[in-house]
Design a protein around this motif. Structure first.
Motif, PDB file in Angstrom:
ATOM      1  N   LYS A   1     -10.404   3.964  -9.166  1.00 44.53           N
ATOM      2  CA  LYS A   1     -11.429   4.971  -8.945  1.00 44.53           C
ATOM      3  C   LYS A   1     -11.309   5.520  -7.537  1.00 44.53           C
ATOM      4  O   LYS A   1     -10.839   4.842  -6.621  1.00 44.53           O
ATOM      5  N   LYS A   2     -11.783   6.757  -7.388  1.00 49.60           N
ATOM      6  CA  LYS A   2     -11.687   7.431  -6.097  1.00 49.60           C
ATOM      7  C   LYS A   2     -12.989   8.190  -5.867  1.00 49.60           C
ATOM      8  O   LYS A   2     -13.416   8.982  -6.707  1.00 49.60           O
TER       9      LYS A   2
ATOM     10  N   TYR B   1     -11.420   9.705   1.087  1.00 51.92           N
ATOM     11  CA  TYR B   1     -11.426   9.081  -0.227  1.00 51.92           C
ATOM     12  C   TYR B   1     -11.673   7.591  -0.047  1.00 51.92           C
ATOM     13  O   TYR B   1     -11.031   6.941   0.781  1.00 51.92           O
TER      14      TYR B   1
ATOM     15  N   GLU C   1      -3.485  13.293   1.674  1.00 49.36           N
ATOM     16  CA  GLU C   1      -4.127  12.016   1.980  1.00 49.36           C
ATOM     17  C   GLU C   1      -3.270  11.166   2.904  1.00 49.36           C
ATOM     18  O   GLU C   1      -2.051  11.111   2.780  1.00 49.36           O
TER      19      GLU C   1
ATOM     20  N   GLN D   1      -9.060   6.435   2.785  1.00 49.05           N
ATOM     21  CA  GLN D   1      -8.035   7.389   3.209  1.00 49.05           C
ATOM     22  C   GLN D   1      -8.689   8.586   3.890  1.00 49.05           C
ATOM     23  O   GLN D   1      -9.753   9.034   3.462  1.00 49.05           O
TER      24      GLN D   1
ATOM     25  N   LEU E   1     -11.134   4.345  -2.152  1.00 49.56           N
ATOM     26  CA  LEU E   1     -10.389   3.874  -3.315  1.00 49.56           C
ATOM     27  C   LEU E   1     -10.955   2.540  -3.765  1.00 49.56           C
ATOM     28  O   LEU E   1     -11.372   1.713  -2.946  1.00 49.56           O
TER      29      LEU E   1
ATOM     30  N   TRP F   1      -4.993   1.556  -7.697  1.00 48.41           N
ATOM     31  CA  TRP F   1      -6.357   2.043  -7.471  1.00 48.41           C
ATOM     32  C   TRP F   1      -6.856   2.732  -8.727  1.00 48.41           C
ATOM     33  O   TRP F   1      -6.155   3.542  -9.322  1.00 48.41           O
TER      34      TRP F   1
ATOM     35  N   GLN G   1       0.835  -1.205   0.000  1.00 52.45           N
ATOM     36  CA  GLN G   1       0.000   0.000   0.000  1.00 52.45           C
ATOM     37  C   GLN G   1       0.869   1.253   0.000  1.00 52.45           C
ATOM     38  O   GLN G   1       0.556   2.242  -0.696  1.00 52.45           O
TER      39      GLN G   1
ATOM     40  N   ALA H   1      -3.697   4.410   2.790  1.00 49.44           N
ATOM     41  CA  ALA H   1      -4.985   3.741   2.612  1.00 49.44           C
ATOM     42  C   ALA H   1      -5.144   2.588   3.601  1.00 49.44           C
ATOM     43  O   ALA H   1      -4.181   1.879   3.897  1.00 49.44           O
TER      44      ALA H   1
ATOM     45  N   TYR I   1       1.101   4.374  -2.789  1.00 48.79           N
ATOM     46  CA  TYR I   1       1.055   5.778  -2.370  1.00 48.79           C
ATOM     47  C   TYR I   1       2.244   6.547  -2.934  1.00 48.79           C
ATOM     48  O   TYR I   1       2.092   7.660  -3.451  1.00 48.79           O
TER      49      TYR I   1
ATOM     50  N   GLU J   1       1.658   7.183  -6.727  1.00 43.71           N
ATOM     51  CA  GLU J   1       0.653   8.198  -7.050  1.00 43.71           C
ATOM     52  C   GLU J   1       1.137   9.597  -6.663  1.00 43.71           C
ATOM     53  O   GLU J   1       1.033  10.555  -7.439  1.00 43.71           O
TER      54      GLU J   1
ATOM     55  N   ARG K   1     -10.475  -0.697  -6.887  1.00 44.20           N
ATOM     56  CA  ARG K   1      -9.805  -1.275  -8.055  1.00 44.20           C
ATOM     57  C   ARG K   1     -10.323  -2.684  -8.289  1.00 44.20           C
ATOM     58  O   ARG K   1     -10.787  -3.363  -7.363  1.00 44.20           O
TER      59      ARG K   1
END
Length: 449
Positions: free
Chosen positions: A408-409, A395, A439, A431, A397, A406, A264, A442, A268, A271, A399
């Motif tokens: 979509k958010k 958020y 953020e 998140q 997340l 991920w 995870q 997650a 992060y 992104e 997938r």
């Protein structure tokens, strides 16, 4: 009339274009990223190389040569940066005495890690984020403590990134604490990182993420001669090493083989890094480290912390663990002229933006659960507010189970959301989002019955 019509048409065209926000950046972080300086990085590395050798077994009494002199210099730089921090940054050399191990330590050794802590402004926030590089280096023979070993890339580059992040970030205030560390003993068997990770666990420190930087400043591989300064690798563990036997059943039932805390963290890093650093693709590698090799993030992983390794895309083995020499027309040795300082700038900025975004964000949401009281093709997620930090919202997340990232958010200000997507077909996480859009890491939901 015609002029007015033209202006009106231009307004229609320009308006929607300027209204679109493709990437939402924190202005403070964006400005910090711009301050990462290739010339500063070059100065750090040239100074480290000038110590001749930084082998962990080398002299600790000479003021100009060896691991002892290098440690004192790093401490002096941290102390210099502390003067601009309004008392928030403090530094020291954390030492421990090791006995000979019959392997790579052949005499009593005073091991030292140089640590600078930028204390968080929120006294209730106990989170810690760590950036690490290893100060020591080696020649072809790891026990050779006297011959010259430049160590410009392995791991002068990682140490330079640590120093540059400390220089820039010490001028700013963050709710959570950040630790900047150059460890010793990596080439002798991850000794400094082992010491620090075990000590952190014993003290029950709330370390949420460790970014370990090792060999991250060169763009030119050996064998293939590939030149690449637009990609960087992030290695992360999938299944948790720590207490895997206790967690295996739950991991299997929920299909979380690809959702350990280090994995995870890697998502992060990718992104956030690609949000703030231009012309850099973060390539996630689904291994804790390179094939059959190890690094200083591993002791943290083995003690239950989320940790990743950041490394250049293509390593050059003629410049790694090699005596400096010219052989068959090939220059061997880890020399500063092999560093691409623009590439190192980008990789340093990758670290900085992630540390800043994490430490500015609220803590992770608590008690994240997926409701399974009744079957259905919707997904009902609930959670509690984080323990610290001002929250703008959350958020969610999502997938597909086959997706690495991920996809979509969804944003909500509530502590619950019902999504028209089946938990059979998707993975979810939540998140916390701060007032400036930063953020947290997650959190994958557990099961609520």
């Amino acid at each position: 009339m015609k002029r007015a019509l033209v202006i009106g048409l231009l307004a229609c065209l320009i308006g929607p274009a300027t209204a679109q926000v493709i990437i939402d950046k924190d202005v403070e972080i964006e400005q910090m990223v711009k301050q990462v300086d290739p010339d500063s990085l070059k100065t750090y590395i040239k100074t480290l190389v000038a110590f001749g050798t930084r082998n962990t077994l080398s002299t600790q009494t000479d003021n100009r040569r060896g691991i002892g002199a290098a440690r004192k210099w790093v401490l002096s730089k941290f102390t210099e940066f502390a003067r601009q921090s309004n008392g928030r940054l403090s530094a020291f050399i954390d030492t421990t005495t090791l006995q000979p191990d019959g392997k790579r330590v052949d005499s009593v050794l005073l091991l030292g890690n140089v640590i600078a802590t930028l204390k968080g402004a929120d006294t209730a926030d106990k989170r810690i984020f760590i950036i690490s590089g290893h100060l020591d280096n080696m020649r072809s023979n790891v026990m050779d403590r006297k011959g010259d070993a430049p160590g410009a890339n392995d791991d002068g580059s990682g140490c330079a990134a640590v120093l540059e992040c400390a220089r820039i970030m010490s001028k700013h205030t963050f709710p959570a604490s950040i630790i900047f560390v150059t460890v010793s003993g990596e080439e002798q068997g991850l000794l400094g990182a082992n010491y620090m990770a075990k000590k952190s666990k014993a003290l029950n420190l709330n370390i949420e993420a460790v970014l370990n930087n090792d060999i991250m400043g060169s763009n030119n591989s050996s064998e293939t001669n590939i030149i690449n300064n637009t990609q960087v690798r992030v290695f992360s563990e999938g299944l948790p090493f720590y207490e895997l036997d206790k967690n295996a059943k739950n991991i299997r039932q929920l299909g979380l083989e690809n959702d350990g805390i280090s994995r995870q963290l890697a998502r992060y890093v990718k992104e956030t890094g690609e949000r703030y650093v231009d012309n850099l693709q973060v390539v996630m590698v689904y291994r804790n480290d390179r094939f059959l090799r190890g690094g200083d993030h591993t002791p943290y992983v083995e003690n239950g912390f989320a940790a990743v390794r950041i490394t250049e895309m293509n390593e050059n083995y003629t410049r790694q663990h090699q005596d400096v020499r010219l052989e068959n027309g090939i220059q061997f040795g880890d020399l500063p002229e092999h560093i691409d300082f623009e590439y190192l700038r980008k990789n340093t900025a990758l670290n900085l933006c992630n540390l800043a975004n994490l430490s500015k964000a609220p803590a992770m949401p608590e008690a994240v659960k997926v409701d399974i009281k009744k079957l259905g093709n919707t997904t009902n997620l609930t959670w509690l507010a984080p323990k610290t930090g001002k929250v703008k919202g959350y958020y969610i997340l999502m997938r597909e189970t086959t997706s690495a990232f991920w996809q979509k958010k969804f944003f909500t200000k509530e502590l619950q959301i019902v999504l028209p997507y089946s938990k059979d077909n998707y993975f979810f996480a939540v998140q916390s989002v701060g007032e400036s859009g930063n953020e947290s890491l997650a959190v994958v939901p557990g099961v609520s019955r």
